[in-house]
Design an enzyme around this catalytic site. Structure first.
Site, mmCIF file in Angstrom:
data_model
loop_
_atom_site.group_PDB
_atom_site.id
_atom_site.type_symbol
_atom_site.label_atom_id
_atom_site.label_comp_id
_atom_site.label_asym_id
_atom_site.label_seq_id
_atom_site.Cartn_x
_atom_site.Cartn_y
_atom_site.Cartn_z
ATOM 1 N N GLU A 100 -15.874 -27.034 14.855
ATOM 2 C CA GLU A 100 -15.908 -26.224 13.637
ATOM 3 C C GLU A 100 -15.836 -27.081 12.378
ATOM 4 O O GLU A 100 -16.494 -26.807 11.377
ATOM 5 C CB GLU A 100 -14.755 -25.205 13.620
ATOM 6 C CG GLU A 100 -14.935 -24.039 14.585
ATOM 7 C CD GLU A 100 -14.491 -24.355 16.007
ATOM 8 O OE1 GLU A 100 -14.045 -25.498 16.253
ATOM 9 O OE2 GLU A 100 -14.590 -23.466 16.868
ATOM 10 N N HIS A 110 -6.772 -14.397 18.978
ATOM 11 C CA HIS A 110 -8.139 -13.911 18.726
ATOM 12 C C HIS A 110 -8.176 -12.575 17.993
ATOM 13 O O HIS A 110 -9.187 -11.885 18.037
ATOM 14 C CB HIS A 110 -8.899 -13.755 20.058
ATOM 15 C CG HIS A 110 -9.470 -15.030 20.589
ATOM 16 N ND1 HIS A 110 -8.703 -16.143 20.807
ATOM 17 C CD2 HIS A 110 -10.730 -15.375 20.935
ATOM 18 C CE1 HIS A 110 -9.465 -17.112 21.292
ATOM 19 N NE2 HIS A 110 -10.692 -16.674 21.369
#
Lengths: 325, 332
Positions: free
Chosen positions: A60, A129
């Protein structure tokens, strides 16, 4: 007017970008061959090729940073980070670099970068998440934070985002992808920093954004059954923030609740509440109510997960209790 | 290590230019330290003294349409790229005339026109940006290259490894310039890196051609980097050059100087890159001593003018606090 899923509205926005602007390209994890974790870019690789629809390694920091760097020399990258939880891995690039380069270079550099990401909980994906960090990014000068709640706004604000020359966190709520809404055929834009009155009302103002707009609307319908008229405001953007629309509403209703999915401590509802009382303290008939998820990590089990996400009944009860209605 | 380019092959004006540029950086940094002691430069000041041969050996090989990006020890890179010493010194002094308008300071020099894409002060943070600039170059189908400077401290950051992987995977036009001065702030590289002080082997797993050179030998830097740039410009992907270096002064002006032996410092200072180049040139009969004296006088004048300009320039106006946080929307 055609009905469209929010997912399809975002897909349409991305296709427009690729069709209209050769400086645009997409980059992110599994956006190509896989078609996107939420299928937003399904079919894109075949249509646009791997130069412009770039599957990245699971790195990322470097692919967000690559978006920043390419934007520095005039490209208009659209980077997808699979979920907002993973943007934490790239936070150095987002906050220390993307948000700072225009200022530190005294305007010599700009970063016209859109970071699309998926936010919110409620999908039983547990603590790592299910988070929402739009409020964190909204506290950083130099970033824009766009949080559409409808297909119309997703398309309209994406178009406006493309013309904005700044790094933008464009956060799409996972549970809204399958929401349908009307989207006109003709071209339109929704400017950044203009809130929307989702439902007009007179007795209480409910301020919400992203996934909580639907909750507020549902609560408003239930309150109406008791003849309590709610005005629902969808902020649409956290940065720039349209406080004026909120203030005007509160002047009329004299009561306001801010509904937000994420934790109460440090929640954006605190900023809104503070701004409201500073601006129109004398217009308030009661304390500004903050309805947030409790300060707990998201659990997996559905029954207790649901206890941490504000819902319509929760809003209705809180509003009635807080304002003695 | 690569062999030193024979100084005989160097044109006299090139030799003089190399000497002048290295000396300019040295004198600029010495003046910056004086300004710091006088309180005109504040914040963190990291000087490049001892490492001049790397910037001067590397950067002038680039074309105008190439890009330079680096870390917070950035004065040498900026000057070697042609950033106006006045604007750089004014930036150190926090003046409106600074190359970042007084908003960046010593660690964040920028000159977009010169394609000097910044000093960046989060260790390793400039590496993903370099990848992005190189990706942009590639997507625009240009043949520019991106020269990215970073230190030995950066190679233990995850961003370094992510950047190496992506540069190689996507065959991006990056010259990775590692300035290995053996200390990440005050920590010896041998105490921070499992692979030890010699780092260029770290490029191997990423299939990036890598070489180690003496960063105090400006001719070695010049030759190796020139070859590296040519290779990168062919479009076959990045190269990695490790320049062994030593900073003569502290990490910053706040350095307690308690982690290196004085003996070690003195030994390295005896290999001063500017002295070495001067001696080599004189020995080869490349330049006369009077040429060098004349060049030194010119450098002194440039630095003096830079200092005076910085001292006399206005501070940013109060409203500058609020400018350029956001860019204006695109006109279309």
């Amino acid at each position: 007017m055609a009905e469209m899923l929010l997912r399809d509205a975002v897909s349409k926005a991305l296709m427009e970008a690729l069709d209209e602007d050769e400086r645009c390209f997409l980059m992110g994890e599994d956006i190509g061959a896989y078609g996107g974790a939420y299928a937003v870019t399904r079919g894109f690789l075949d249509k646009y090729g791997e130069e412009r629809v770039r599957d990245t390694p699971i790195s990322e920091s470097v692919f967000v940073g690559a978006g920043v760097g390419s934007a520095m020399i005039g490209m208009r990258p659209i980077v997808e980070v699979m979920t907002i939880n993973f943007t934490l891995v790239a936070m150095d690039q987002i906050i220390n670099h993307a948000a700072k380069l225009s200022y530190m270079s005294n305007g010599q550099l700009t970063v016209p970068l859109i970071i699309r990401t998926v936010t919110g909980g409620g999908g039983q994906l547990a603590a790592t998440h299910s988070q929402s960090f739009e409020n964190w990014y909204a506290s950083v000068p130099g970033l824009r934070v766009v949080v559409p709640a409808t297909p119309y706004d997703a398309l309209g604000m994406f178009r406006a985002s493309r013309k904005d020359n700044n790094p933008i966190i464009f956060a799409e709520h996972a549970l809204l992808y399958r929401v349908k809404g009307e989207v006109p055929e003709e071209y339109y834009e929704v400017p950044l920093g203009k809130a929307r009155i989702a439902k007009p009302g007179t007795d209480v103002t409910l301020v919400a954004y992203s996934g909580m707009v639907r909750v507020a609307e549902e609560a408003a319908a239930k309150l109406q059954e008791d003849n309590i008229s709610s005005e629902v405001i969808d902020l649409r953007c956290l940065s720039p923030l349209d406080l004026d629309t909120v203030i005007e509403s509160v002047k009329k209703t004299n009561r306001v609740a801010v509904v937000e999915e994420t934790w109460k401590t440090g929640g954006f509802s605190g900023t809104i509440a503070s701004d409201i009382q500073e601006a129109v303290f004398d217009d308030l008939d009661g304390p500004v109510l903050r309805i947030n998820g409790p300060d707990v990590p998201a659990p997996y089990a559905r029954n207790i997960e649901q206890l941490m996400i504000p819902n319509a009944d929760w809003v209705v009860e809180s509003v009635k209790y807080n304002f003695g209605l | 290590m690569a062999t030193t380019l024979n100084i005989e092959t160097l044109a006299k004006e090139d030799a003089l230019e190399i000497f002048t540029q290295m000396l300019l950086i040295r004198r600029f940094e010495e003046e910056a330290e004086r300004l710091y002691r006088r309180g005109l430069v504040r914040g963190f000041l990291h000087t490049y003294i001892g490492e001049e041969a790397i910037a001067v050996g590397a950067i002038p090989n680039l074309r105008e349409d190439d890009y330079v990006i680096g870390h917070y020890r950035d004065h040498g890179h900026a000057l070697a790229r042609g950033v106006d010493p006045k604007a750089a010194m004014a930036e150190l002094c926090g003046k409106a005339t600074g190359c970042s308008g007084g908003k960046g300071g010593s660690m964040h020099l920028f000159d977009a026109e010169k394609h000097f894409m910044g000093g960046h002060a989060i260790v390793g943070g400039q590496l993903p940006l370099a990848i992005g600039i190189a990706l942009g170059v590639k997507l625009k189908k240009l043949d520019s290259v991106v020269m990215c400077f970073f230190g030995d401290g950066a190679v233990n950051e995850g961003e370094f490894h992510e950047a190496m992987n992506m540069a190689s995977l996507w065959k991006l036009p990056v010259v990775f310039m590692l300035e290995n001065n053996l200390y990440g702030m005050g920590t010896d590289v041998n105490r921070s890196r499992a692979g030890g002080a010699s780092i260029f082997g770290a490029a191997e797993p990423y299939m990036i051609p890598a070489v180690q050179i003496d960063g105090m030998d400006v001719m070695a830097v010049r030759e190796t980097v020139s070859e590296g740039i040519a290779k990168v410009r062919e479009g076959t992907g990045p190269v990695f050059i490790e320049a062994m270096a030593y900073r003569f002064h502290g990490h910053s002006m706040a350095d307690p100087s308690n982690y290196r032996d004085n003996e070690e410092v003195q030994e390295n200072r005896s290999r001063d890159p500017i002295d070495k180049f001067r001696e080599d040139c004189l020995e080869a009969g490349k330049i006369e001593a009077t040429d060098l004296e004349l060049a030194a006088e010119k450098v002194d004048l440039v630095v003096q003018e830079a200092r005076e300009f910085a001292e006399q320039s206005p501070e940013p106006a109060p409203e500058e606090l609020y400018t350029h946080i956001y860019a204006d929307p695109e006109e279309n």
